[in-house]
Design a protein around this motif. Structure first.
Motif, PDB file in Angstrom:
ATOM      1  N   GLY A  84      34.024  35.194  55.018  1.00 19.78           N
ATOM      2  CA  GLY A  84      34.593  35.634  53.746  1.00 19.78           C
ATOM      3  C   GLY A  84      34.643  37.131  53.595  1.00 19.78           C
ATOM      4  O   GLY A  84      35.196  37.646  52.620  1.00 19.78           O
ATOM      5  N   LEU A  85      34.080  37.857  54.564  1.00 18.07           N
ATOM      6  CA  LEU A  85      34.038  39.317  54.490  1.00 18.07           C
ATOM      7  C   LEU A  85      35.098  39.964  55.365  1.00 18.07           C
ATOM      8  O   LEU A  85      35.467  39.444  56.417  1.00 18.07           O
ATOM      9  CB  LEU A  85      32.670  39.832  54.964  1.00 18.07           C
ATOM     10  N   SER A  86      35.571  41.103  54.927  1.00 21.40           N
ATOM     11  CA  SER A  86      36.376  41.977  55.767  1.00 21.40           C
ATOM     12  C   SER A  86      35.715  43.347  55.722  1.00 21.40           C
ATOM     13  O   SER A  86      35.426  43.858  54.635  1.00 21.40           O
ATOM     14  CB  SER A  86      37.820  42.064  55.268  1.00 21.40           C
ATOM     15  N   CYS A  87      35.440  43.918  56.898  1.00 21.66           N
ATOM     16  CA  CYS A  87      34.639  45.145  56.969  1.00 21.66           C
ATOM     17  C   CYS A  87      35.317  46.203  57.822  1.00 21.66           C
ATOM     18  O   CYS A  87      35.885  45.900  58.872  1.00 21.66           O
ATOM     19  CB  CYS A  87      33.274  44.853  57.574  1.00 21.66           C
ATOM     20  N   MET A  88      35.227  47.441  57.368  1.00 22.04           N
ATOM     21  CA  MET A  88      35.689  48.588  58.140  1.00 22.04           C
ATOM     22  C   MET A  88      34.551  49.582  58.215  1.00 22.04           C
ATOM     23  O   MET A  88      34.018  50.005  57.188  1.00 22.04           O
ATOM     24  CB  MET A  88      36.896  49.228  57.452  1.00 22.04           C
ATOM     25  N   VAL A  94      36.532  44.604  61.314  1.00 25.10           N
ATOM     26  CA  VAL A  94      36.202  43.194  61.553  1.00 25.10           C
ATOM     27  C   VAL A  94      36.648  42.417  60.325  1.00 25.10           C
ATOM     28  O   VAL A  94      36.071  42.551  59.250  1.00 25.10           O
ATOM     29  CB  VAL A  94      34.697  42.986  61.792  1.00 25.10           C
ATOM     30  N   SER A  95      37.674  41.608  60.502  1.00 27.51           N
ATOM     31  CA  SER A  95      38.295  40.939  59.364  1.00 27.51           C
ATOM     32  C   SER A  95      38.077  39.432  59.398  1.00 27.51           C
ATOM     33  O   SER A  95      38.407  38.761  60.380  1.00 27.51           O
ATOM     34  CB  SER A  95      39.801  41.235  59.355  1.00 27.51           C
ATOM     35  N   ASN A  99      36.551  44.906  43.773  1.00 27.94           N
ATOM     36  CA  ASN A  99      36.024  43.945  44.727  1.00 27.94           C
ATOM     37  C   ASN A  99      35.688  44.580  46.075  1.00 27.94           C
ATOM     38  O   ASN A  99      36.290  44.256  47.091  1.00 27.94           O
ATOM     39  CB  ASN A  99      36.992  42.770  44.907  1.00 27.94           C
ATOM     40  N   PHE A 100      34.708  45.483  46.087  1.00 28.64           N
ATOM     41  CA  PHE A 100      34.333  46.130  47.341  1.00 28.64           C
ATOM     42  C   PHE A 100      32.879  46.570  47.302  1.00 28.64           C
ATOM     43  O   PHE A 100      32.257  46.683  46.244  1.00 28.64           O
ATOM     44  CB  PHE A 100      35.229  47.339  47.615  1.00 28.64           C
ATOM     45  N   LEU A 101      32.344  46.819  48.484  1.00 32.41           N
ATOM     46  CA  LEU A 101      31.019  47.395  48.667  1.00 32.41           C
ATOM     47  C   LEU A 101      31.149  48.523  49.673  1.00 32.41           C
ATOM     48  O   LEU A 101      31.811  48.377  50.705  1.00 32.41           O
ATOM     49  CB  LEU A 101      30.043  46.341  49.174  1.00 32.41           C
ATOM     50  N   ILE A 102      30.524  49.659  49.386  1.00 30.11           N
ATOM     51  CA  ILE A 102      30.517  50.794  50.307  1.00 30.11           C
ATOM     52  C   ILE A 102      29.063  51.105  50.643  1.00 30.11           C
ATOM     53  O   ILE A 102      28.226  51.228  49.745  1.00 30.11           O
ATOM     54  CB  ILE A 102      31.172  52.037  49.679  1.00 30.11           C
ATOM     55  N   GLY A 103      28.741  51.180  51.921  1.00 28.37           N
ATOM     56  CA  GLY A 103      27.356  51.406  52.301  1.00 28.37           C
ATOM     57  C   GLY A 103      27.216  52.344  53.475  1.00 28.37           C
ATOM     58  O   GLY A 103      28.185  52.658  54.166  1.00 28.37           O
ATOM     59  N   VAL A 104      25.980  52.789  53.692  1.00 37.36           N
ATOM     60  CA  VAL A 104      25.650  53.603  54.858  1.00 37.36           C
ATOM     61  C   VAL A 104      24.405  53.018  55.510  1.00 37.36           C
ATOM     62  O   VAL A 104      23.475  52.574  54.829  1.00 37.36           O
ATOM     63  CB  VAL A 104      25.433  55.089  54.478  1.00 37.36           C
ATOM     64  N   ALA A 105      24.413  52.965  56.833  1.00 35.89           N
ATOM     65  CA  ALA A 105      23.266  52.484  57.600  1.00 35.89           C
ATOM     66  C   ALA A 105      22.883  53.530  58.629  1.00 35.89           C
ATOM     67  O   ALA A 105      23.722  54.337  59.052  1.00 35.89           O
ATOM     68  CB  ALA A 105      23.600  51.165  58.299  1.00 35.89           C
ATOM     69  N   GLU A 142      35.833  41.111  49.943  1.00 40.49           N
ATOM     70  CA  GLU A 142      36.310  39.743  50.150  1.00 40.49           C
ATOM     71  C   GLU A 142      37.810  39.717  50.365  1.00 40.49           C
ATOM     72  O   GLU A 142      38.348  38.771  50.919  1.00 40.49           O
ATOM     73  CB  GLU A 142      35.973  38.881  48.929  1.00 40.49           C
ATOM     74  N   ALA A 143      38.486  40.761  49.911  1.00 40.38           N
ATOM     75  CA  ALA A 143      39.947  40.786  49.949  1.00 40.38           C
ATOM     76  C   ALA A 143      40.450  41.550  51.159  1.00 40.38           C
ATOM     77  O   ALA A 143      39.924  42.586  51.511  1.00 40.38           O
ATOM     78  CB  ALA A 143      40.500  41.431  48.674  1.00 40.38           C
TER      79      ALA A 143
END
Length: 214
Positions: free
Chosen positions: A154-158, A142-143, A84-90, A178-179
């Motif tokens: 619903g998102l938690s992001c690092m 940002v949780s 249950n995760f997404l990893i991205g680059v911007a 989401e977790a």
């Protein structure tokens, strides 16, 4: 949600004010910037996506760094504590250039939130991992309800920024889920990944310059 954050959300959504003393400074400052540019926390954020041509140009522009980032994203995906995760680059403009999505997250309500080419700057998407890390130049967590837009709760992001050899911010890595169970684990992982990209790309650049000067 903690009572303090609940009260802060109420002040933000109902009165349109940010009480600096009740929030982490990075979140409070970001919320205030969002209000200053006219964003409404109760509205739906604008989902802007650049053209395929623009996306290709941006990816090619960072080609020398992206070749090191992709392996780090793949390594991160194997180090996550669970599904249950997404990893991205911007890039420095907050445009998403690459993502790795866990199948469980792909099928979730938040799974389609970060397509390639989507723009995650604060002035468009409010307080979020990518946008706030890029604005501040610092790692950012940002949780849940700390996101400016209620629809992103619903998102938690690092996220962690990536700098080139001259100290210019050129990209950022983000781990979203989401977790909340991933958060402590991913804080360290995102920072390490960003530092690895900086170290390897800088070593590669120095080796290239040394060879060129011989």
């Amino acid at each position: 949600m903690s009572p303090t954050l609940l009260k802060s959300r109420s002040d933000l959504e109902e009165v349109g004010i940010v009480k600096q003393s009740t929030l982490p400074s990075v979140i409070a400052d970001s919320w205030q910037r969002n209000l200053n540019v006219g964003l409404d926390p109760l509205s739906n954020p604008i989902a802007l996506v650049v053209s395929n041509t623009d996306l290709q140009h941006r990816t090619e522009k960072l080609d020398s760094v992206m070749r090191f980032i992709r392996p780090e994203l793949e390594l991160l995906s194997t180090q996550m504590a669970g599904p249950n995760f997404l990893i991205g680059v911007a890039d420095a403009d907050g445009v998403v250039l690459d993502v790795i999505i866990d199948e469980e997250f792909r099928g979730s309500a938040c799974g389609s939130c970060m397509p390639l080419g989507s723009i995650w700057t604060e002035n468009i998407r409010g307080t979020n991992g990518f946008g706030t890390a890029i604005f501040t130049g610092k790692s950012c967590l940002v949780s849940g309800q700390e996101h400016f837009f209620k629809s992103d709760a619903g998102l938690s992001c690092m996220a962690a920024p990536i700098f080139n050899s001259t100290g210019k911010l050129i990209a950022a890595i983000d781990i979203s889920s989401e977790a909340t169970t991933h958060l402590v684990h991913t804080t360290a992982l995102a920072n390490i990944a960003a530092q690895n990209v900086e170290a390897v790309s800088y070593t590669h650049l120095r080796a290239h310059e040394t060879g060129r000067n011989l």
